[in-house]
Design a protein around this motif. Structure first.
Motif, PDB file in Angstrom:
ATOM      1  N   GLU A  47      39.237  37.465  44.043  1.00  0.00           N
ATOM      2  CA  GLU A  47      37.820  37.936  43.311  1.00  0.00           C
ATOM      3  C   GLU A  47      36.438  37.662  43.786  1.00  0.00           C
ATOM      4  N   GLU A  48      36.595  36.401  44.598  1.00  0.00           N
ATOM      5  CA  GLU A  48      35.483  35.801  45.390  1.00  0.00           C
ATOM      6  C   GLU A  48      35.647  35.263  46.715  1.00  0.00           C
ATOM      7  N   VAL A 133      30.245  29.994  46.397  1.00  0.00           N
ATOM      8  CA  VAL A 133      30.995  31.183  45.815  1.00  0.00           C
ATOM      9  C   VAL A 133      30.369  32.491  45.547  1.00  0.00           C
ATOM     10  N   THR A 135      30.297  36.115  44.544  1.00  0.00           N
ATOM     11  CA  THR A 135      30.741  37.298  43.647  1.00  0.00           C
ATOM     12  C   THR A 135      30.393  38.566  44.049  1.00  0.00           C
TER      13      THR A 135
END
Length: 172
Positions: A47-48, A133, A135
């Protein structure tokens, strides 16, 4: 771009292959307002994109000021395969060495003994790190077979229109 569309692009086999690589190029705006583009190791968790850096890295002040970034993951062969991802980052300061950091550096050719030595050196150097991180908010996969840069796609369309007009003119 919708989350479903981003997920569809990032789940394509070629995207997954690129996301399994160790290195990307991170683009961000520096504190002085000028662009920066740096190579950095990363790990994709599904997802990231997670990148790790030292707690004293100059880029952290820039990312705190403007968390909007882009990464490029590409190949060195012809035709190039390119995954472009834009998004925002969150900074997560952690004690010790994040598992992602050990993972993203795991594919370098090292003997088992070298790996043990490298990890011991890393653990003695860093008392903690910052996880960057990312996104994704936008993604594009370019393979020069099924997808191309938008400017090239436009030129292909224009060429087809010219040919169609030319064919129509020769039939009259």
């Amino acid at each position: 771009m919708t989350d479903d569309r981003i997920t569809e692009i990032l789940n394509r086999p070629l995207s997954r292959e690129l996301l399994a690589r160790d290195l990307c190029r991170l683009a961000y705006v520096a504190k002085d307002g000028t662009p920066r583009n740096i190579p950095i190791a990363f790990a994709w968790n599904g997802e990231e994109a997670v990148m790790c850096t030292s707690k004293n890295a100059p880029k952290l002040a820039s990312l705190r000021q403007n968390p909007t970034v882009a990464i490029t993951i590409d190949t060195e062969v012809h035709p190039p395969r390119i995954l472009l991802v834009r998004g925002t980052v969150e900074l997560d300061e952690v004690e010790g060495i994040p598992e992602e950091y050990l993972e993203m550096n795991g594919s370098y050719a090292m003997t088992a003994e070298q790996r043990v030595e490298w990890e011991a050196e890393v653990r003695s150097l860093y008392d903690g790190m910052v996880r960057i991180v990312l996104t994704p908010t936008w993604a594009k996969l370019i393979d020069f077979e099924t997808t191309m840069p938008s400017a090239v796609e436009e030129l292909v369309r224009q060429r087809a229109e010219r040919r169609e007009r030319s064919d129509d003119g020769t039939r009259g």
